[in-house]
Design a protein around this motif. Structure first.
Motif, PDB file in Angstrom:
ATOM      1  N   PRO A  80      -6.288  -2.803   5.848  1.00 28.96           N
ATOM      2  CA  PRO A  80      -5.071  -3.569   5.537  1.00 28.96           C
ATOM      3  C   PRO A  80      -4.340  -4.033   6.807  1.00 28.96           C
ATOM      4  O   PRO A  80      -3.751  -5.114   6.827  1.00 28.96           O
ATOM      5  CB  PRO A  80      -4.216  -2.580   4.732  1.00 28.96           C
ATOM      6  CG  PRO A  80      -5.213  -1.667   4.094  1.00 28.96           C
ATOM      7  CD  PRO A  80      -6.321  -1.511   5.113  1.00 28.96           C
ATOM      8  N   GLU A  87      -9.806  -8.552  -1.492  1.00 22.58           N
ATOM      9  CA  GLU A  87      -8.717  -7.571  -1.612  1.00 22.58           C
ATOM     10  C   GLU A  87      -7.411  -8.177  -1.085  1.00 22.58           C
ATOM     11  O   GLU A  87      -6.356  -8.044  -1.712  1.00 22.58           O
ATOM     12  CB  GLU A  87      -9.071  -6.306  -0.827  1.00 22.58           C
ATOM     13  CG  GLU A  87      -7.913  -5.296  -0.802  1.00 22.58           C
ATOM     14  CD  GLU A  87      -8.215  -4.045   0.023  1.00 22.58           C
ATOM     15  OE1 GLU A  87      -9.366  -3.576  -0.007  1.00 22.58           O
ATOM     16  OE2 GLU A  87      -7.277  -3.550   0.696  1.00 22.58           O
ATOM     17  N   TYR A 108       0.858  -1.193   0.000  1.00 23.20           N
ATOM     18  CA  TYR A 108       0.000   0.000   0.000  1.00 23.20           C
ATOM     19  C   TYR A 108       0.892   1.240   0.000  1.00 23.20           C
ATOM     20  O   TYR A 108       1.974   1.229   0.588  1.00 23.20           O
ATOM     21  CB  TYR A 108      -0.914  -0.018   1.226  1.00 23.20           C
ATOM     22  CG  TYR A 108      -1.974  -1.101   1.148  1.00 23.20           C
ATOM     23  CD1 TYR A 108      -3.220  -0.842   0.587  1.00 23.20           C
ATOM     24  CD2 TYR A 108      -1.710  -2.395   1.601  1.00 23.20           C
ATOM     25  CE1 TYR A 108      -4.176  -1.841   0.497  1.00 23.20           C
ATOM     26  CE2 TYR A 108      -2.667  -3.397   1.508  1.00 23.20           C
ATOM     27  CZ  TYR A 108      -3.899  -3.120   0.952  1.00 23.20           C
ATOM     28  OH  TYR A 108      -4.838  -4.099   0.854  1.00 23.20           O
ATOM     29  N   ARG A 153      -7.377   4.721   5.547  1.00 23.75           N
ATOM     30  CA  ARG A 153      -6.739   3.876   4.529  1.00 23.75           C
ATOM     31  C   ARG A 153      -5.999   2.683   5.121  1.00 23.75           C
ATOM     32  O   ARG A 153      -5.888   1.639   4.495  1.00 23.75           O
ATOM     33  CB  ARG A 153      -5.789   4.716   3.664  1.00 23.75           C
ATOM     34  CG  ARG A 153      -6.521   5.553   2.612  1.00 23.75           C
ATOM     35  CD  ARG A 153      -5.579   6.374   1.747  1.00 23.75           C
ATOM     36  NE  ARG A 153      -4.964   7.457   2.512  1.00 23.75           N
ATOM     37  CZ  ARG A 153      -3.682   7.501   2.886  1.00 23.75           C
ATOM     38  NH1 ARG A 153      -2.863   6.525   2.541  1.00 23.75           N
ATOM     39  NH2 ARG A 153      -3.225   8.513   3.583  1.00 23.75           N
ATOM     40  N   TRP A 154      -5.447   2.831   6.333  1.00 28.84           N
ATOM     41  CA  TRP A 154      -4.592   1.756   6.872  1.00 28.84           C
ATOM     42  C   TRP A 154      -5.331   0.766   7.766  1.00 28.84           C
ATOM     43  O   TRP A 154      -4.810  -0.318   8.052  1.00 28.84           O
ATOM     44  CB  TRP A 154      -3.394   2.363   7.638  1.00 28.84           C
ATOM     45  CG  TRP A 154      -2.415   2.996   6.706  1.00 28.84           C
ATOM     46  CD1 TRP A 154      -2.340   4.328   6.370  1.00 28.84           C
ATOM     47  CD2 TRP A 154      -1.387   2.346   5.943  1.00 28.84           C
ATOM     48  NE1 TRP A 154      -1.327   4.533   5.464  1.00 28.84           N
ATOM     49  CE2 TRP A 154      -0.727   3.336   5.179  1.00 28.84           C
ATOM     50  CE3 TRP A 154      -0.953   1.023   5.837  1.00 28.84           C
ATOM     51  CZ2 TRP A 154       0.335   3.045   4.322  1.00 28.84           C
ATOM     52  CZ3 TRP A 154       0.100   0.733   4.989  1.00 28.84           C
ATOM     53  CH2 TRP A 154       0.732   1.745   4.234  1.00 28.84           C
ATOM     54  N   GLY A 193      -1.643  -5.772  -5.790  1.00 28.38           N
ATOM     55  CA  GLY A 193      -1.978  -4.656  -4.907  1.00 28.38           C
ATOM     56  C   GLY A 193      -1.539  -3.346  -5.534  1.00 28.38           C
ATOM     57  O   GLY A 193      -0.943  -3.342  -6.607  1.00 28.38           O
ATOM     58  N   PRO A 194      -1.812  -2.230  -4.836  1.00 29.86           N
ATOM     59  CA  PRO A 194      -1.489  -0.914  -5.405  1.00 29.86           C
ATOM     60  C   PRO A 194       0.004  -0.730  -5.723  1.00 29.86           C
ATOM     61  O   PRO A 194       0.342  -0.011  -6.660  1.00 29.86           O
ATOM     62  CB  PRO A 194      -1.929   0.071  -4.325  1.00 29.86           C
ATOM     63  CG  PRO A 194      -2.802  -0.695  -3.393  1.00 29.86           C
ATOM     64  CD  PRO A 194      -2.490  -2.142  -3.545  1.00 29.86           C
ATOM     65  N   VAL A 229      -3.945  -8.689  -3.240  1.00 27.69           N
ATOM     66  CA  VAL A 229      -2.659  -8.068  -2.894  1.00 27.69           C
ATOM     67  C   VAL A 229      -1.587  -9.144  -2.703  1.00 27.69           C
ATOM     68  O   VAL A 229      -0.462  -9.019  -3.194  1.00 27.69           O
ATOM     69  CB  VAL A 229      -2.794  -7.185  -1.629  1.00 27.69           C
ATOM     70  CG1 VAL A 229      -1.444  -6.615  -1.229  1.00 27.69           C
ATOM     71  CG2 VAL A 229      -3.791  -6.064  -1.860  1.00 27.69           C
TER      72      VAL A 229
END
Lengths: 99, 336
Positions: B216, B289, B135, B212-213, B298-299, B293
């Motif tokens: 994850p 997701e 991420y 956001r965190w 993942g991103p 990842v």
């Protein structure tokens, strides 16, 4: 340690650190370095970032000879029945308790 | 963070234990099981089942890879830290991650795999590292949030590993846990500073980072126990001590109160205290997701791996030069 290591891999060193004056050097881990000088420098960065040491030894891992874990019983167990090597084996009068 | 290794094992080769072959091996196996049951530690040169060795190499090396790749998202902010103090703290933290990676690689090598083999597995994409590092770190508040949530989750996961049956791993974990407690505290303190002394915009950035965190971070404990087929064997062997779901629950229970102190909202509308269970209930986790990842999509997966490979390749001449220099000095040292 491993036969799989390639030629280009830096050799492995074992690191021993004396945490403060008066104590002995204690094994704390290992690292790869090109030569002993570099191993000392890297040991400082890897193992003493928080003042854990006042002195460092390094030795190439392949220079260490160790007892065989398979021989553990034969080597060390015979000491088990030699209790008379310990002070607690001897019963003394209570008045001498601190001898 | 890193018990994810075991959850991905069954998806790759060699996921199941091999049948025992000879009488000799059977005796070894029995002795090994007895030692494990007695809570004894296993050392590098002791006999161990192949599958135990293989599981450990995989878990310890994935753990090491995670420490090394984990330097990248934070390294991103060293040159842009807001003050000299925060910069020094972040540098120390990233240096710790490097050190932790080295302790763990050394522990994995005691099992008979070379450092170069371990690196090859990472660089070729064969080995995994923790999903969390795929991420992006978009804003400064991400640094504090990583310390608070990501390192918090990691510590929760790592403390039980200090009692792992494989002694070189356990010893490395003791050292790591001792050093890592500052990581979580500095993160929380950094966020607290922004939440108590910051502008509204800064507070909003902290909340954005937490949003956001959060998910994850709780995925770091790995899939639910029901979908974690290798856990049972690893528990039996004393490699793993507490299940994914139990660790996740422990983390959530601890974090809810911390979030309240901080003045941020955790982005889960279903987060509710369950009086009967005496735990916090949480909403559904998007496991799709997670697997995406882990599977490489993942991103930041590609960016992280290419940065790592580039660093390794760019450093090749230094490694070669150091060896050449050492070879040149060898006869001199002998003569001295």
């Amino acid at each position: 340690m491993s036969g799989a290591a390639s030629k280009a891999e830096w050799p492995l060193f074992e690191v021993f650190v004396r945490s403060k004056a008066g104590l002995d050097h204690k094994h704390c881990g290992s690292l790869h370095a090109a030569d002993p000088q570099m191993a000392i420098q890297m040991a400082r960065d890897v193992y003493t970032r928080r003042q854990e040491g006042t002195s460092v030894w390094v030795v190439r891992s392949d220079q260490i000879t160790a007892s065989d874990p398979g021989d553990k019983a034969a080597y060390f167990d015979p000491m088990e029945d030699k209790v008379y090597r310990h002070p607690t084996f001897y019963e003394l009068p209570a008045s001498l308790d601190h001898m | 963070m890193y018990t994810q290794a075991m959850d991905t094992m069954s998806k790759e080769d060699g996921g199941s234990p091999k049948a025992v072959r000879s009488a000799d091996e059977l005796a070894h196996q029995q002795r090994f099981d007895e030692r494990i049951d007695a809570g004894e530690f296993i050392e590098a040169k002791d006999w161990m089942p192949d599958h135990y060795r293989k599981t450990l190499v995989r878990q310890i090396s994935q753990h090491a890879h995670s420490e090394i790749v984990g330097m990248l998202p934070e390294g991103n902010w060293i040159s842009r830290a807001p003050t000299l103090k925060r910069k020094a703290i972040l540098l120390a933290k990233v240096q710790d991650e490097a050190g932790h990676g080295l302790y763990l690689y050394a522990a994995a090598e005691t099992l008979g795999t070379s450092r170069d083999q371990l690196f090859d597995a990472l660089h070729s994409g064969k080995a995994k590292y923790s999903s969390i590092f795929n991420y992006p770190t978009l804003i400064w508040a991400d640094m504090g949030t990583i310390g608070w949530l990501v390192d918090g989750a990691a510590i929760m996961n790592q403390v039980p590993l200090c009692r792992c049956s494989y002694a070189p791993y356990a010893r490395a974990m003791v050292r790591i846990c001792r050093e890592e407690s500052f990581h979580q505290r500095q993160g929380f303190e950094s966020l607290l500073t922004m939440m108590t002394k910051g502008t509204d915009a800064q507070k909003a950035m902290v909340q954005d980072a937490v949003d956001r965190w959060w998910w994850p971070s709780i995925m770091m404990f790995g899939p639910p126990d029901a979908d974690s087929p290798n856990s049972e064997q690893s528990m039996r062997w004393g490699i793993k001590r507490i299940s994914n779901d139990d660790l996740r629950q422990k983390f959530i229970d601890a974090t809810v109160e911390q979030a309240r102190l901080l003045g941020v909202t955790l982005p889960d509308p279903d987060l509710k205290w369950n009086e009967e269970r005496q735990h916090w209930d949480h909403g559904a986790i998007d496991w799709q997701e997670f697997w995406q990842v882990v599977g490489g999509d993942g991103p930041c997966n590609r960016e992280r791996l290419s940065a790592r490979v580039k660093a390794w390749e760019d450093g090749a001449w230094v490694r070669e030069a150091a060896l050449a220099h050492a070879a040149k000095g060898e006869p001199l040292r002998r003569a001295a």
